[in-house]
Design a protein around this motif. Structure first.
Motif, PDB file in Angstrom:
ATOM      1  N   SER B  16       2.091   0.777 -24.670  1.00 56.64           N
ATOM      2  CA  SER B  16       3.887   0.399 -24.988  1.00 56.64           C
ATOM      3  C   SER B  16       3.220  -0.299 -26.081  1.00 56.64           C
ATOM      4  CB  SER B  16       4.208   1.073 -24.075  1.00 56.64           C
ATOM      5  OG  SER B  16       4.110   1.860 -22.873  1.00 56.64           O
ATOM      6  N   ILE B  17       3.293  -0.950 -25.429  1.00 56.72           N
ATOM      7  CA  ILE B  17       3.079  -2.218 -26.047  1.00 56.72           C
ATOM      8  C   ILE B  17       2.486  -2.138 -27.692  1.00 56.72           C
ATOM      9  CG2 ILE B  17       1.522  -4.493 -26.004  1.00 56.72           C
ATOM     10  CD1 ILE B  17       4.251  -6.263 -25.311  1.00 56.72           C
ATOM     11  N   GLY B  18       1.627  -1.828 -27.321  1.00 59.61           N
ATOM     12  CA  GLY B  18       0.829  -1.848 -29.468  1.00 59.61           C
ATOM     13  C   GLY B  18       1.555  -0.523 -29.712  1.00 59.61           C
ATOM     14  N   LEU B  19       2.733   0.636 -28.922  1.00 55.83           N
ATOM     15  CA  LEU B  19       3.227   1.333 -29.957  1.00 55.83           C
ATOM     16  C   LEU B  19       4.509   0.384 -30.632  1.00 55.83           C
ATOM     17  CD1 LEU B  19       3.541   4.442 -30.459  1.00 55.83           C
ATOM     18  CD2 LEU B  19       5.046   4.604 -28.330  1.00 55.83           C
ATOM     19  N   VAL B  20       5.175  -0.889 -29.703  1.00 53.16           N
ATOM     20  CA  VAL B  20       6.069  -1.089 -30.554  1.00 53.16           C
ATOM     21  C   VAL B  20       5.508  -1.961 -31.147  1.00 53.16           C
ATOM     22  CG1 VAL B  20       7.712  -2.998 -30.119  1.00 53.16           C
ATOM     23  CG2 VAL B  20       7.078  -1.673 -27.981  1.00 53.16           C
ATOM     24  N   GLY B  21       4.767  -2.123 -31.344  1.00 51.93           N
ATOM     25  CA  GLY B  21       3.983  -2.755 -32.680  1.00 51.93           C
ATOM     26  C   GLY B  21       3.901  -2.123 -33.989  1.00 51.93           C
ATOM     27  N   VAL B  22       3.225  -0.899 -33.496  1.00 51.10           N
ATOM     28  CA  VAL B  22       2.963   0.152 -34.875  1.00 51.10           C
ATOM     29  C   VAL B  22       4.362   0.068 -35.464  1.00 51.10           C
ATOM     30  CG1 VAL B  22       1.990   1.768 -35.570  1.00 51.10           C
ATOM     31  CG2 VAL B  22       0.847   0.658 -34.580  1.00 51.10           C
ATOM     32  N   LEU B  23       5.329   0.350 -34.547  1.00 51.37           N
ATOM     33  CA  LEU B  23       6.728   0.907 -34.910  1.00 51.37           C
ATOM     34  C   LEU B  23       7.684   0.067 -35.542  1.00 51.37           C
ATOM     35  CD1 LEU B  23       8.092   3.234 -32.094  1.00 51.37           C
ATOM     36  CD2 LEU B  23       6.751   4.119 -34.455  1.00 51.37           C
ATOM     37  N   MET B  31       0.122  -4.593 -37.797  1.00 49.63           N
ATOM     38  CA  MET B  31       0.058  -3.220 -37.962  1.00 49.63           C
ATOM     39  C   MET B  31      -1.616  -2.780 -36.491  1.00 49.63           C
ATOM     40  SD  MET B  31       2.834  -0.865 -40.354  1.00 49.63           S
ATOM     41  CE  MET B  31       2.003   0.550 -39.729  1.00 49.63           C
ATOM     42  N   LEU B  32      -2.365  -3.080 -37.453  1.00 50.72           N
ATOM     43  CA  LEU B  32      -3.402  -3.549 -37.119  1.00 50.72           C
ATOM     44  C   LEU B  32      -3.920  -3.833 -35.789  1.00 50.72           C
ATOM     45  CD1 LEU B  32      -5.919  -1.368 -38.777  1.00 50.72           C
ATOM     46  CD2 LEU B  32      -6.794  -4.325 -39.133  1.00 50.72           C
ATOM     47  N   ILE B  33      -3.220  -4.779 -35.875  1.00 51.96           N
ATOM     48  CA  ILE B  33      -3.231  -5.710 -34.353  1.00 51.96           C
ATOM     49  C   ILE B  33      -2.990  -5.012 -33.533  1.00 51.96           C
ATOM     50  CG2 ILE B  33      -2.695  -7.586 -32.858  1.00 51.96           C
ATOM     51  CD1 ILE B  33      -3.527  -9.224 -35.971  1.00 51.96           C
ATOM     52  N   SER B  34      -1.598  -3.834 -33.674  1.00 51.43           N
ATOM     53  CA  SER B  34      -1.101  -3.176 -32.890  1.00 51.43           C
ATOM     54  C   SER B  34      -1.897  -1.867 -32.202  1.00 51.43           C
ATOM     55  CB  SER B  34      -0.117  -3.141 -33.400  1.00 51.43           C
ATOM     56  OG  SER B  34       0.940  -4.049 -33.348  1.00 51.43           O
ATOM     57  N   VAL B  35      -2.714  -1.426 -33.361  1.00 50.70           N
ATOM     58  CA  VAL B  35      -3.365  -0.200 -33.200  1.00 50.70           C
ATOM     59  C   VAL B  35      -5.192  -0.608 -32.401  1.00 50.70           C
ATOM     60  CG1 VAL B  35      -4.848   1.123 -34.369  1.00 50.70           C
ATOM     61  CG2 VAL B  35      -2.836   0.671 -35.057  1.00 50.70           C
ATOM     62  N   GLU B  36      -5.273  -2.317 -32.416  1.00 50.88           N
ATOM     63  CA  GLU B  36      -6.214  -2.558 -31.270  1.00 50.88           C
ATOM     64  C   GLU B  36      -6.217  -2.773 -29.911  1.00 50.88           C
ATOM     65  OE1 GLU B  36      -9.269  -2.967 -32.925  1.00 50.88           O
ATOM     66  OE2 GLU B  36      -8.846  -2.640 -34.858  1.00 50.88           O
ATOM     67  N   LEU B  37      -4.962  -3.176 -29.812  1.00 54.76           N
ATOM     68  CA  LEU B  37      -4.279  -3.017 -28.096  1.00 54.76           C
ATOM     69  C   LEU B  37      -3.865  -1.647 -27.933  1.00 54.76           C
ATOM     70  CD1 LEU B  37      -1.583  -5.735 -28.196  1.00 54.76           C
ATOM     71  CD2 LEU B  37      -3.199  -5.837 -27.354  1.00 54.76           C
ATOM     72  N   MET B  38      -3.966  -0.975 -28.353  1.00 52.78           N
ATOM     73  CA  MET B  38      -3.272   0.589 -28.373  1.00 52.78           C
ATOM     74  C   MET B  38      -4.767   0.968 -28.020  1.00 52.78           C
ATOM     75  SD  MET B  38      -0.704   2.283 -30.707  1.00 52.78           S
ATOM     76  CE  MET B  38      -0.288   3.990 -30.417  1.00 52.78           C
ATOM     77  N   LEU B  39      -6.092   0.616 -28.760  1.00 54.35           N
ATOM     78  CA  LEU B  39      -7.186   1.577 -28.816  1.00 54.35           C
ATOM     79  C   LEU B  39      -8.017   0.795 -26.996  1.00 54.35           C
ATOM     80  CD1 LEU B  39      -8.619   1.632 -31.860  1.00 54.35           C
ATOM     81  CD2 LEU B  39      -8.675   3.161 -30.154  1.00 54.35           C
ATOM     82  N   ASN B  40      -7.236  -0.911 -27.046  1.00 57.91           N
ATOM     83  CA  ASN B  40      -7.851  -1.564 -25.821  1.00 57.91           C
ATOM     84  C   ASN B  40      -7.678  -0.293 -24.488  1.00 57.91           C
ATOM     85  OD1 ASN B  40      -9.462  -3.975 -24.939  1.00 57.91           O
ATOM     86  ND2 ASN B  40      -9.253  -4.233 -27.253  1.00 57.91           N
ATOM     87  N   GLY B  41      -5.868  -0.184 -24.439  1.00 57.59           N
ATOM     88  CA  GLY B  41      -6.100   0.513 -23.753  1.00 57.59           C
ATOM     89  C   GLY B  41      -5.972   1.766 -23.104  1.00 57.59           C
ATOM     90  N   ALA B  42      -6.645   3.002 -24.385  1.00 59.92           N
ATOM     91  CA  ALA B  42      -7.386   3.900 -23.598  1.00 59.92           C
ATOM     92  C   ALA B  42      -8.407   4.088 -23.391  1.00 59.92           C
ATOM     93  CB  ALA B  42      -7.369   4.411 -25.206  1.00 59.92           C
ATOM     94  N   ASN B  43      -8.936   2.982 -23.392  1.00 60.61           N
ATOM     95  CA  ASN B  43     -10.784   1.699 -22.813  1.00 60.61           C
ATOM     96  C   ASN B  43      -9.985   1.611 -22.178  1.00 60.61           C
ATOM     97  OD1 ASN B  43     -13.208   2.565 -23.836  1.00 60.61           O
ATOM     98  ND2 ASN B  43     -13.015   0.547 -25.738  1.00 60.61           N
ATOM     99  N   LEU B  44      -8.995   1.107 -21.356  1.00 62.45           N
ATOM    100  CA  LEU B  44      -9.297   0.597 -20.282  1.00 62.45           C
ATOM    101  C   LEU B  44      -8.951   2.196 -19.178  1.00 62.45           C
ATOM    102  CD1 LEU B  44      -8.706  -1.875 -18.282  1.00 62.45           C
ATOM    103  CD2 LEU B  44      -6.399  -2.093 -18.712  1.00 62.45           C
ATOM    104  N   ASN B  45      -8.012   3.286 -19.197  1.00 62.65           N
ATOM    105  CA  ASN B  45      -7.694   4.395 -18.627  1.00 62.65           C
ATOM    106  C   ASN B  45      -9.767   4.663 -18.832  1.00 62.65           C
ATOM    107  OD1 ASN B  45      -6.027   5.806 -17.246  1.00 62.65           O
ATOM    108  ND2 ASN B  45      -4.732   5.738 -19.551  1.00 62.65           N
ATOM    109  N   PHE B  46      -9.944   4.531 -19.297  1.00 63.38           N
ATOM    110  CA  PHE B  46     -11.120   5.479 -18.879  1.00 63.38           C
ATOM    111  C   PHE B  46     -12.340   4.854 -18.457  1.00 63.38           C
ATOM    112  CE2 PHE B  46     -10.990   7.209 -23.292  1.00 63.38           C
ATOM    113  CZ  PHE B  46     -11.576   9.049 -22.958  1.00 63.38           C
ATOM    114  N   MET B  47     -11.977   3.219 -18.012  1.00 61.06           N
ATOM    115  CA  MET B  47     -12.958   2.436 -17.424  1.00 61.06           C
ATOM    116  C   MET B  47     -13.140   2.914 -16.349  1.00 61.06           C
ATOM    117  SD  MET B  47     -15.608   1.190 -18.371  1.00 61.06           S
ATOM    118  CE  MET B  47     -16.247   0.361 -17.970  1.00 61.06           C
ATOM    119  N   ALA B  48     -11.211   3.245 -15.842  1.00 62.38           N
ATOM    120  CA  ALA B  48     -10.058   2.870 -14.400  1.00 62.38           C
ATOM    121  C   ALA B  48     -10.922   4.268 -13.775  1.00 62.38           C
ATOM    122  CB  ALA B  48      -8.733   2.852 -14.353  1.00 62.38           C
TER     123      ALA B  48
END
Lengths: 175, 102
Positions: B16-23, B31-48
């Motif tokens: 969500s905080i990556g989404l704030v940054g992109v918007l 914006m690129l930094i925020s997209v990296e944060l979003m990808l990390n959130g998805a990655n953390l979900n997979f690992m959990a």
């Protein structure tokens, strides 16, 4: 008994400190005005995520996270910052309605996502192996999940060639 | 030690905080930094999910590695596009890159 409970408390404290680092870094990466602070916050958040991977039991992925994200991507972004506007100029103010709408949209998204995560009854698989070794990952990468490996190789090759062409052609056109 | 829900909430927060940054950012690198944060959130979900639910803990780690490779490719392409845009426009503010606006 006493030592094991105090060790558990210590591990719990380390877990929450790691999460604090991650969230602080994410906030710095998004809300700070200086672009250099943004990158440093991103590096802090990514290091925190690597620590969370350690708590999830995978040392290999944590090392890969440090190597690829913190080591490669952050450095590449630092290179690109040299193209950003000069840091000594003061930045124009942020348009308030845009910020408010962005935060509101993300808050709705976060509430929806957290609601789904909390409401769902997660059922673990009946038989779960506990094999986290790198040897198994390597075996699986070259046998059953061969396609993933090949596709990632192809994507990286295309990305490298595309990056060189995109950056190189524009130089030839503009000079 | 900690439950699955803790990790899911953390990854939802990162996304969500990556989404704030992109918007709300206007700087392309931001914006690129925020997209990296979003990808990390998805990655953390997979690992959990990999840690708590799946029968084989190899699958989630392979997916996480694949996402890291994709993120590296995305960063390389994005930075080279930023480079090309800067040479054309002499700015990386996305509100000035409007030549294709209809």
């Amino acid at each position: 008994m006493d030592t094991s409970s105090s060790l558990t408390a210590l591990a719990q404290a380390a877990f929450w400190i790691t999460i604090g680092f991650t969230i602080t870094g994410a906030c710095i990466a998004v809300f700070a005005r200086n672009i250099l602070y943004n990158v440093l916050g991103l590096a802090l958040a990514l290091t925190g995520v690597a620590g969370i991977y350690l708590f999830l039991g995978s040392l290999f992925i944590a090392l890969m996270q440090l190597l690829i994200y913190v080591g490669a991507i952050c450095i590449a972004i630092v290179f690109a910052i040299m193209l950003s506007r000069p840091l000594h100029l003061d930045t124009p103010p942020r348009p308030m309605p845009k910020v408010v709408m962005a935060v509101a949209a993300s808050a709705v998204f976060f509430i929806g996502l957290a609601g789904v995560a909390l409401k769902t009854k997660w059922v673990p698989a009946i038989e779960r192996s506990t094999d986290y070794s790198v040897v198994t990952i390597g075996h699986m990468f070259l046998t059953r999940y061969e396609l993933v490996f090949e596709v990632i190789s192809l994507v990286l090759l295309v990305a490298i060639i595309g990056a060189i062409i995109t950056a190189g052609f524009s130089r030839r056109l503009s000079s | 030690m900690n439950s699955l829900n803790t990790y899911l909430i953390i990854s939802a927060f990162l996304f969500s905080i990556g989404l704030v940054g992109v918007l709300q950012r206007r700087n392309l690198i931001g914006m690129l930094i925020s997209v990296e944060l979003m990808l990390n959130g998805a990655n953390l979900n997979f690992m959990a999910f990999n840690r708590f639910l799946t029968p084989e803990p190899v699958v989630g780690q392979i997916i996480a590695l694949a996402i890291m490779g994709l993120a590296a490719a995305e960063a390389a392409i994005g930075l080279s596009i930023i480079l090309a845009l800067y040479r054309k426009m002499h700015s990386i503010n996305i509100e000035q890159a409007q030549r294709l606006k209809g």
